[in-house]
Write an enzyme that holds these catalytic residues in place. Sequence first.
Site, PDB file in Angstrom:
ATOM      1  CD  GLU A  50      -2.888  -0.918   2.455  1.00  0.00           C
ATOM      2  OE1 GLU A  50      -4.095  -0.667   2.353  1.00  0.00           O
ATOM      3  OE2 GLU A  50      -2.329  -1.112   3.547  1.00  0.00           O
ATOM      4  CD  GLU A  51       5.774   3.029   3.327  1.00  0.00           C
ATOM      5  OE1 GLU A  51       6.594   3.921   3.599  1.00  0.00           O
ATOM      6  OE2 GLU A  51       5.753   1.917   3.903  1.00  0.00           O
TER       7      GLU A  51
END
Length: 404
Positions: free
Chosen positions: A166-167
């Site tokens: 996600e990052e």
Amino acid sequence: MSTKLSRLIPALLLVLVVSSAIVLILSLVKRQNVFLPSSNKYGMVFDAGSSHTSLFVYQWAADKENDTGVVSQTLSCDVQGPGISAYASDPPKAGASLRSCLEEALKIIPAESHREVPAYLGATAGMRLLSIENRSAADQVLNEVTKTIQQYPVNFRGARIITGEEEGTYGWITINYLLDSFTQYSPRQRDWIHPQSAKILGALDLGGASTQISFIPKGPIVDQTKAAKFRLYGYDYTIYTQSYLCYGQTQALKQLLLKLTEAFSAFYYTFSFLNLTGGQSLAEVEAAVQKFCARNWTDLKSSYPKEKEKWLLEYCSNANYILVLLLDAYKFNQTSWSSVKFQMKAANTDIGWTLGYMLNLTNMIPAEALVQVNGQQYGLWIAGIFVIVLTLVLCLVGLLMYLL
């Protein structure tokens, strides 16, 4: 008096009738539907990294564009102290550390909008490591930051540990958004358009305890667990994203990674200090790093008296690690090195995962329809006001003449 009054009253009535007719005609002709300017929406995201926490406040027009907000950064606030994972032995301090930035954010957001502002906290590699080592402590830290944020008049949507993938994905969204790859304003069309010749870039994210790489591959993605799919500004995207927590696995490498600063900044700060963000060739970069690392400590301290000793001690090891990561792990070479850009900001906005996170989340926030009203052109409205005022003045003059 009666003769005078009998002459004045019909005259005043005639003036009132004529002026009323004029105002009525003006109110009926050339009416048109117009949209009132849209209001601004706000959102805030805490980036709870391994070495520090930052709060970013974003805003966008309520009507949005192709279902995604055209988001701009309004505030960047660095929380004093270390990252929240450092408070594992005293979780309440993690929550208390956020207060000053929360109060600063609420000062710049209109008071009437406070309670509808979506607020999020995303914790990255530092909390991922803590969760692996001591899940209970990690949960307590998240509970304490949740308690603190819930005490403020915002629409808190939760605190959680985001995955490395996600990052990487949100960082990829951020950099391409800031470089107008998704949407840009067309002065000719007076509207936001999808750029036909947009250059979609890949993103390298080097954090305190993890590193991510995200890009659109030329071929199909075999491992679908590494595929991220989303829709922005009316278009669908699928990217490959890979995260490496404690890349290298050895204890020495873990310690080195934990010393690096956050996010994209680890690349930028190290190479900026060495004056290597100007597009130098790989040979020039390697030579500069070797030259810096060959200097003795006494010489370095005298050459950089204002630099913190902790950082000065780390620049050599950080620079070498970055070269190993880019060349050996990510397979950049002499030819492809020219495509690597080291940046901390773009379009006056911090590069990191939080803006991409907020952009993606605006897809879930319903767009507000513009308020439509039926009205007159400005000139006709002014003319109507003028006639009304003139009528009142004439009536007042007539009454004064009658009384005198």
